[in-house]
Design a protein around this motif. Structure first.
Motif, short mmCIF file in Angstrom:
data_model
loop_
_atom_site.label_atom_id
_atom_site.label_comp_id
_atom_site.label_asym_id
_atom_site.label_seq_id
_atom_site.Cartn_x
_atom_site.Cartn_y
_atom_site.Cartn_z
N CYS A 90 41.52 -1.78 51.32
CA CYS A 90 42.83 -1.80 51.97
C CYS A 90 43.48 -3.12 51.62
CB CYS A 90 42.69 -1.86 53.49
SG CYS A 90 42.22 -0.35 54.23
N TYR A 91 44.78 -3.12 51.45
CA TYR A 91 45.42 -4.43 51.32
C TYR A 91 46.82 -4.45 51.92
CZ TYR A 91 46.12 -2.06 46.79
OH TYR A 91 46.34 -1.15 45.82
N GLY A 92 47.10 -5.57 52.56
CA GLY A 92 48.41 -5.82 53.14
C GLY A 92 48.88 -7.16 52.62
N ILE A 93 49.91 -7.12 51.77
CA ILE A 93 50.36 -8.33 51.08
C ILE A 93 51.84 -8.55 51.36
CG2 ILE A 93 50.76 -9.33 48.78
CD1 ILE A 93 48.35 -7.58 47.84
N HIS A 94 52.22 -9.77 51.70
CA HIS A 94 53.63 -10.10 51.86
C HIS A 94 53.92 -11.32 51.00
CE1 HIS A 94 53.50 -7.37 55.21
NE2 HIS A 94 52.51 -8.06 55.70
N TYR A 95 55.02 -11.27 50.28
CA TYR A 95 55.41 -12.43 49.48
C TYR A 95 56.92 -12.58 49.54
CZ TYR A 95 56.48 -8.91 45.89
OH TYR A 95 57.00 -7.83 45.22
N PRO A 96 57.42 -13.81 49.32
CA PRO A 96 58.85 -14.00 49.44
C PRO A 96 59.58 -13.89 48.10
CG PRO A 96 57.78 -16.12 49.36
CD PRO A 96 56.70 -15.09 49.16
N VAL A 97 60.80 -13.38 48.15
CA VAL A 97 61.68 -13.42 46.99
C VAL A 97 62.78 -14.40 47.36
CG1 VAL A 97 63.30 -12.07 45.60
CG2 VAL A 97 61.14 -11.06 46.34
N LEU A 98 62.84 -15.53 46.65
CA LEU A 98 63.75 -16.60 47.05
C LEU A 98 65.19 -16.39 46.56
CD1 LEU A 98 61.23 -17.92 48.10
CD2 LEU A 98 61.81 -20.01 46.90
N TYR A 125 32.39 -1.23 44.97
CA TYR A 125 32.08 -1.19 46.40
C TYR A 125 32.36 0.21 46.97
CZ TYR A 125 32.35 -2.12 51.40
OH TYR A 125 32.17 -2.07 52.75
N VAL A 126 31.44 0.70 47.77
CA VAL A 126 31.64 2.00 48.40
C VAL A 126 31.60 1.83 49.92
CG1 VAL A 126 30.76 4.37 48.65
CG2 VAL A 126 30.56 3.19 46.45
N ALA A 127 32.70 2.20 50.57
CA ALA A 127 32.75 2.09 52.03
C ALA A 127 32.08 3.32 52.63
CB ALA A 127 34.19 2.00 52.49
N VAL A 128 31.17 3.13 53.58
CA VAL A 128 30.46 4.28 54.15
C VAL A 128 31.39 5.10 55.05
CG1 VAL A 128 28.11 3.41 53.95
CG2 VAL A 128 29.44 2.82 55.98
N ASP A 129 32.36 4.43 55.68
CA ASP A 129 33.37 5.16 56.45
C ASP A 129 34.65 4.34 56.47
OD1 ASP A 129 33.25 3.15 58.47
OD2 ASP A 129 31.52 4.16 59.37
N GLU A 130 35.68 4.86 57.16
CA GLU A 130 36.98 4.18 57.10
C GLU A 130 36.98 2.82 57.82
OE1 GLU A 130 39.85 6.78 58.93
OE2 GLU A 130 39.20 6.16 60.94
N ASN A 131 35.95 2.55 58.60
CA ASN A 131 35.89 1.26 59.29
C ASN A 131 35.20 0.19 58.46
OD1 ASN A 131 37.13 2.19 61.67
ND2 ASN A 131 35.19 3.15 62.27
N SER A 132 34.70 0.55 57.29
CA SER A 132 33.94 -0.45 56.52
C SER A 132 34.56 -0.70 55.14
CB SER A 132 32.48 -0.02 56.40
OG SER A 132 32.42 1.27 55.89
N ARG A 133 35.88 -0.54 55.06
CA ARG A 133 36.53 -0.81 53.79
C ARG A 133 36.65 -2.32 53.56
NH1 ARG A 133 41.18 3.66 54.83
NH2 ARG A 133 41.21 2.52 56.79
N ALA A 134 36.81 -2.70 52.28
CA ALA A 134 37.04 -4.11 51.96
C ALA A 134 38.54 -4.39 52.13
CB ALA A 134 36.61 -4.39 50.53
N TYR A 135 38.85 -5.53 52.74
CA TYR A 135 40.24 -5.85 53.05
C TYR A 135 40.74 -7.06 52.28
CZ TYR A 135 39.86 -2.83 57.16
OH TYR A 135 39.70 -1.77 57.99
N LEU A 136 41.99 -6.99 51.88
CA LEU A 136 42.67 -8.18 51.37
C LEU A 136 43.94 -8.35 52.18
CD1 LEU A 136 43.35 -10.44 49.25
CD2 LEU A 136 44.49 -8.66 47.93
N SER A 137 44.15 -9.57 52.65
CA SER A 137 45.40 -9.85 53.35
C SER A 137 46.03 -11.09 52.71
CB SER A 137 45.11 -10.10 54.83
OG SER A 137 46.14 -10.85 55.41
N ILE A 138 47.30 -10.99 52.38
CA ILE A 138 48.03 -12.18 51.92
C ILE A 138 49.26 -12.35 52.80
CG2 ILE A 138 49.15 -13.41 50.01
CD1 ILE A 138 47.61 -11.73 48.04
#
Ligand code: ZN
Length: 502
Positions: A90-98, A125-138
């Motif tokens: 899963c990833y949730g990324i926010h970045y600015p456009v100046l 990587y294999v997540a065993v269920d939806e609660n064990s996914r790898a996360y990236l947050s920016i």
């Protein structure tokens, strides 16, 4: 030696002499300038005419940039988001456009590289269920200094069940707006600034007993000696200079990233110009508004549906959705992401003034399962603070990022959590026809439908879905209107999937 050869040698010799002469002149100019700046640095008078002229040459016309509704940590830029959930990641990324092509390209490239590194790291990587996914947050913070410098800091977090603790990284970018160049301290600091930074770091470390090893251990001491490579992670704000040191650099790893700020007043003597001038930061204008829910009167005996939209607002797609809702006298619920509100105030105002409901989808879209209780509260409080500022009311409903619904998370949210029973998978297909197919012919009275208003394909689908549902006799209402009409009492810490009572 031929004549030709001779004259070529002669020309080369003359060219070499001219080049040498130019070099000497240039070097002399640089030295004179440096001496002049050092003299200025020593003098207490920092408002001489030459300094003012110098500062003027670094000024940039601010009207070309995007600014946010006054928030302390996001001052400049329009927020763009990349939010996706796959089976294993899963990833949730926010970045600015100046608003400056060169700068925006640097900021976007950093995000692209970080995302591809994350995907590479977790490709097997294999997540065993939806609660064990790898996360990236920016997440990002952005600051303006006077009218000359902009700083952006990315706070990057990787997390996965394979890690004992999440991995935190920070990336910093500082730009001189007059030339759009990304700068390191040597571009704007002069004199013995490295000795000064080193001394300040040492002072900071001695002020806290947690850092006692940092002052004695060679491996840490070497990372804050007066050398340019030790002070590459920095931002400038109107408060001063914040220096960052990644884990293990100047203290043991469990102390995480270390940062401290040197106040502006102490920095000025070491700078080639004084950037800390008060300027009036242009603010996005907030239109006056009144809530006009139109003539939608709900008949509880007739079928109704709640359309819900996550991850916005987005000036382009959300406004197309609002056009359709307005034209059809329909309501929807928008679960907004706080980090986008400062640069989208008018879209939010329009949502609210059309009688739509505003729910909270957190501030940064971090997975709540990766957060401590107090940070979940912070995510919701930060979004509510902006909502209060822009539309005057807080959100009373929450949709958890990635639709997380573990009991322990629901308990910590302290608001009713609204999930869904019809998933359009619009973020995955990004295809108008496929989105429409998930809704038309599938929905029934009481359904809550999830979509994402940051995609053009979703807006196109909504343009088809709304008139069709209304022609089929459905009333399009907000989540609160739906649950109330169906006689469902909502409680904090509980999840709701529809208005049918399951
Ligand atoms: Zn979301």
């Amino acid at each position: 030696m031929s004549n030709r050869q001779f004259s070529r040698d002669k020309i080369l010799a003359i060219t070499a002499r001219i080049t040498l002469l130019i070099t000497v002149i240039l070097l002399a100019t640089v030295i004179i300038k440096k001496v002049k700046y050092r003299d200025n640095a020593k003098s207490t008078d920092t408002t001489s005419n030459s300094d003012t002229a110098l500062a003027d040459s670094y000024s940039a016309p601010l009207n070309k940039y995007f600014f946010q509704v006054d928030t302390t940590d996001q001052q400049i830029g329009k927020t763009e988001s990349i939010i996706e959930y796959q089976t294993n990641t899963c990833y949730g990324i926010h970045y600015p456009v100046l608003g400056d092509k060169t700068i925006d390209n640097i900021l976007k490239t950093d995000v692209d590289i970080t995302l591809s590194q994350f995907l590479e790291e977790f490709k097997d990587y294999v997540a065993v269920d939806e609660n064990s996914r790898a996360y990236l947050s920016i997440e990002y913070n952005s600051y303006l200094v006077g009218d000359s410098i902009a700083s952006v800091i990315y706070k990057i977090q990787y997390d996965s069940p394979t890690y004992t603790n999440p991995i935190n990284k920070i990336h910093t970018h500082v730009f001189l707006l007059s030339t759009s160049e990304e700068i390191t301290p040597e571009r704007i600091f002069t004199g013995d600034y490295l000795d000064f930074f080193s001394k300040k770091t040492s002072d900071f470390l001695s002020s806290d007993s947690a850092y006692v090893d940092s002052l004695t251990s060679e491996k840490y001491k070497n990372n804050f000696t007066p050398a340019a490579e030790n002070f590459k992670k920095f931002i400038l704000t109107n408060e001063g200079l914040t220096l960052y040191f990644e884990p293990y650099k100047i203290a043991s790893g469990e102390l995480e990233t270390i940062s401290f700020t040197i106040p502006a007043s102490e920095l000025i003597p070491y700078m080639i110009f004084n950037p800390f001038e008060k300027v009036t930061v242009p603010q996005p204008s907030l239109p006056n508004f009144t809530v006009s829910p139109g003539s939608l009167t709900i008949d509880p005996s007739k079928p109704m549906i709640a359309l819900t939209f996550d991850d916005g607002p987005d000036s382009k797609s959300t406004n197309r959705i609002l056009d359709v809702l307005e034209a059809n006298n329909a309501h929807a619920t928008f679960f907004v992401v706080g980090s986008r509100l400062g640069s989208e105030p008018d879209t939010l105002i329009r949502e609210y003034s059309l009688g739509c409901e505003i729910g909270s989808h957190s501030y940064s879209h971090k997975a709540f399962s990766t957060l401590k209780k107090k940070n979940i509260h912070k995510e919701l409080a930060n979004t509510n603070k902006l909502l209060k500022k822009i539309i005057g009311v807080k959100a009373s409903l929450v949709r958890t990022p990635y639709g997380e619904k573990k009991k322990s998370i629901l308990k910590n949210v302290k608001y009713p959590v609204i999930l869904w029973d019809i998933d359009t998978e619009d973020w995955k297909t990004k295809n108008k026809k496929k989105i429409v197919k998930k809704v038309i012919g599938k929905v029934k009275d009481g359904d809550i439908i999830i979509m994402h208003d940051i995609y053009a394909s979703t807006a196109s689908a909504v343009e088809a879905i709304v008139p069709k549902l209304i022609s089929e006799g459905y009333q399009l209402v907000t989540v609160s209107e739906l649950l109330k009409s169906k006689g469902i009492k909502i409680k904090p810490g509980k999840a709701y999937y529809n208005g049918i009572g399951n």
